[in-house]
Design a protein around this motif. Structure first.
Motif, PDB file in Angstrom:
ATOM      1  N   ILE A 112      41.659 -31.347  14.945  1.00  0.00           N
ATOM      2  CA  ILE A 112      41.658 -30.102  14.190  1.00  0.00           C
ATOM      3  C   ILE A 112      40.201 -29.834  13.856  1.00  0.00           C
ATOM      4  CG2 ILE A 112      42.132 -31.336  12.029  1.00  0.00           C
ATOM      5  CD1 ILE A 112      43.579 -28.844  11.029  1.00  0.00           C
ATOM      6  N   HIS A 113      39.776 -28.624  14.118  1.00  0.00           N
ATOM      7  CA  HIS A 113      38.370 -28.315  13.879  1.00  0.00           C
ATOM      8  C   HIS A 113      38.245 -26.876  13.399  1.00  0.00           C
ATOM      9  CE1 HIS A 113      34.090 -28.979  14.193  1.00  0.00           C
ATOM     10  NE2 HIS A 113      33.960 -27.864  14.869  1.00  0.00           N
ATOM     11  N   VAL A 114      37.483 -26.699  12.344  1.00  0.00           N
ATOM     12  CA  VAL A 114      37.185 -25.382  11.807  1.00  0.00           C
ATOM     13  C   VAL A 114      35.681 -25.160  11.958  1.00  0.00           C
ATOM     14  CG1 VAL A 114      37.161 -23.935   9.733  1.00  0.00           C
ATOM     15  CG2 VAL A 114      39.119 -25.437  10.200  1.00  0.00           C
ATOM     16  N   HIS A 115      35.320 -24.014  12.481  1.00  0.00           N
ATOM     17  CA  HIS A 115      33.904 -23.663  12.628  1.00  0.00           C
ATOM     18  C   HIS A 115      33.226 -23.808  11.262  1.00  0.00           C
ATOM     19  CE1 HIS A 115      30.303 -21.257  13.186  1.00  0.00           C
ATOM     20  NE2 HIS A 115      30.504 -21.340  14.496  1.00  0.00           N
ATOM     21  N   PRO A 116      32.026 -24.388  11.218  1.00  0.00           N
ATOM     22  CA  PRO A 116      31.356 -24.626   9.926  1.00  0.00           C
ATOM     23  C   PRO A 116      31.242 -23.381   9.036  1.00  0.00           C
ATOM     24  CG  PRO A 116      30.168 -25.742  11.678  1.00  0.00           C
ATOM     25  CD  PRO A 116      31.249 -24.922  12.353  1.00  0.00           C
ATOM     26  N   ASP A 117      31.124 -22.206   9.626  1.00  0.00           N
ATOM     27  CA  ASP A 117      31.003 -20.977   8.828  1.00  0.00           C
ATOM     28  C   ASP A 117      32.286 -20.622   8.087  1.00  0.00           C
ATOM     29  OD1 ASP A 117      28.416 -20.774   9.798  1.00  0.00           O
ATOM     30  OD2 ASP A 117      28.885 -19.184  11.240  1.00  0.00           O
ATOM     31  N   TYR A 118      33.407 -21.243   8.467  1.00  0.00           N
ATOM     32  CA  TYR A 118      34.694 -20.888   7.869  1.00  0.00           C
ATOM     33  C   TYR A 118      35.341 -22.047   7.120  1.00  0.00           C
ATOM     34  CZ  TYR A 118      34.073 -16.674  10.512  1.00  0.00           C
ATOM     35  OH  TYR A 118      33.558 -15.500  10.989  1.00  0.00           O
ATOM     36  N   ARG A 119      34.582 -23.077   6.842  1.00  0.00           N
ATOM     37  CA  ARG A 119      35.118 -24.221   6.097  1.00  0.00           C
ATOM     38  C   ARG A 119      35.201 -23.897   4.605  1.00  0.00           C
ATOM     39  NH1 ARG A 119      31.766 -28.827   9.385  1.00  0.00           N
ATOM     40  NH2 ARG A 119      32.947 -28.534  11.302  1.00  0.00           N
ATOM     41  N   ARG A 120      36.015 -24.682   3.906  1.00  0.00           N
ATOM     42  CA  ARG A 120      36.202 -24.549   2.459  1.00  0.00           C
ATOM     43  C   ARG A 120      36.800 -23.196   2.062  1.00  0.00           C
ATOM     44  NH1 ARG A 120      34.271 -28.692  -0.234  1.00  0.00           N
ATOM     45  NH2 ARG A 120      32.679 -30.024   0.648  1.00  0.00           N
ATOM     46  N   GLN A 121      37.621 -22.659   2.964  1.00  0.00           N
ATOM     47  CA  GLN A 121      38.283 -21.385   2.691  1.00  0.00           C
ATOM     48  C   GLN A 121      39.791 -21.473   2.882  1.00  0.00           C
ATOM     49  OE1 GLN A 121      36.246 -17.925   4.440  1.00  0.00           O
ATOM     50  NE2 GLN A 121      34.589 -19.317   5.002  1.00  0.00           N
ATOM     51  N   GLY A 122      40.306 -22.690   3.073  1.00  0.00           N
ATOM     52  CA  GLY A 122      41.736 -22.868   3.223  1.00  0.00           C
ATOM     53  C   GLY A 122      42.251 -22.770   4.652  1.00  0.00           C
ATOM     54  N   LEU A 123      41.364 -22.534   5.609  1.00  0.00           N
ATOM     55  CA  LEU A 123      41.807 -22.374   6.990  1.00  0.00           C
ATOM     56  C   LEU A 123      42.338 -23.679   7.570  1.00  0.00           C
ATOM     57  CD1 LEU A 123      42.183 -20.582   9.454  1.00  0.00           C
ATOM     58  CD2 LEU A 123      39.800 -21.044  10.069  1.00  0.00           C
ATOM     59  N   ALA A 124      41.700 -24.807   7.282  1.00  0.00           N
ATOM     60  CA  ALA A 124      42.155 -26.088   7.826  1.00  0.00           C
ATOM     61  C   ALA A 124      43.590 -26.373   7.387  1.00  0.00           C
ATOM     62  CB  ALA A 124      41.226 -27.225   7.405  1.00  0.00           C
ATOM     63  N   ARG A 125      43.904 -26.091   6.154  1.00  0.00           N
ATOM     64  CA  ARG A 125      45.274 -26.305   5.652  1.00  0.00           C
ATOM     65  C   ARG A 125      46.253 -25.399   6.409  1.00  0.00           C
ATOM     66  NH1 ARG A 125      47.015 -28.610   1.268  1.00  0.00           N
ATOM     67  NH2 ARG A 125      44.913 -28.651   0.420  1.00  0.00           N
ATOM     68  N   SER A 126      45.883 -24.153   6.606  1.00  0.00           N
ATOM     69  CA  SER A 126      46.757 -23.232   7.348  1.00  0.00           C
ATOM     70  C   SER A 126      46.948 -23.691   8.786  1.00  0.00           C
ATOM     71  CB  SER A 126      46.169 -21.815   7.335  1.00  0.00           C
ATOM     72  OG  SER A 126      46.151 -21.298   6.032  1.00  0.00           O
ATOM     73  N   ILE A 127      45.876 -24.157   9.406  1.00  0.00           N
ATOM     74  CA  ILE A 127      45.959 -24.651  10.778  1.00  0.00           C
ATOM     75  C   ILE A 127      46.881 -25.870  10.834  1.00  0.00           C
ATOM     76  CG2 ILE A 127      44.633 -25.805  12.598  1.00  0.00           C
ATOM     77  CD1 ILE A 127      42.311 -23.900  11.968  1.00  0.00           C
ATOM     78  N   LEU A 128      46.705 -26.800   9.904  1.00  0.00           N
ATOM     79  CA  LEU A 128      47.546 -27.995   9.865  1.00  0.00           C
ATOM     80  C   LEU A 128      49.013 -27.607   9.685  1.00  0.00           C
ATOM     81  CD1 LEU A 128      47.836 -31.079   9.810  1.00  0.00           C
ATOM     82  CD2 LEU A 128      47.333 -30.986   7.360  1.00  0.00           C
TER      83      LEU A 128
END
Length: 178
Positions: A112-128
């Motif tokens: 699972i990888h989120v582009h650094p510009d979009y981290r700490r915005q809840g996207l990783a949780r949504s992706i998971l």
């Protein structure tokens, strides 16, 4: 906080996504080299990491693995893009495979990888959560992920999503004898 409605999700398409997703994977590998250097009390050298990537032909290997996953019913790779400009925000690679200890089918978060510009915005949780919904659809209740112990953001994400430590990988940091 990144709002769900600003991103789209689609299955990975090698013709459209390979170059960028492979680069995101390489960036993630370099981050893992840095994390492992910390664990082993070694000096981190980004040039050494890049040399290893070239030496082991990691770009080509990863591109081939992604291409193979497209036709494998037990794998899914999704790309998450910005709804307005189709910029890749992140990706998720999941697999269903037999656990080597329990012999039961298990859902594995392979990457699972989120582009650094979009981290700490809840996207990783949504992706998971997206990947977990697919596991549910496939009737897979056991899930696992391998995470480096000092990748604190990832550890926190998985813990808050209900993952628990199941085993430990231990290393011994001994200096070579001369």
């Amino acid at each position: 906080m990144l709002k769900e409605q600003i991103w789209n999700v689609r299955l990975y398409d090698p013709a459209l996504d390979e170059e960028e997703v492979v680069q995101l994977h390489i960036d993630l590998l370099l981050e893992h080299y840095r994390l492992w250097a910390q664990i082993l009390d070694e000096e981190y050298d980004v040039n050494d990491g890049e040399r290893r990537i070239v030496e082991h032909d990691e770009r080509a290997k990863w591109a081939q693995e992604l291409r193979s996953s497209v036709s494998d019913d037990n794998c899914r790779v999704w790309v998450f893009t910005h709804r307005e400009n189709e910029e890749i925000l992140g990706f998720l690679y999941v697999e269903i495979r037999q656990d080597h200890l329990t012999f039961s089918q298990s859902g594995v978060i392979s990457e699972i990888h989120v582009h650094p510009d979009y981290r700490r915005q809840g996207l990783a949780r949504s992706i998971l959560q997206y990947g977990e919904a697919w596991f549910d659809e496939q009737g897979i209740s056991h899930r696992q992920v391998f995470v480096t112990s000092n990748n604190l953001a990832a550890v926190k994400l998985y813990r808050t999503c209900g993952y628990e430590v199941a085993d430990y990988r231990m290393v011994k940091k001994e200096k070579p004898k001369k």
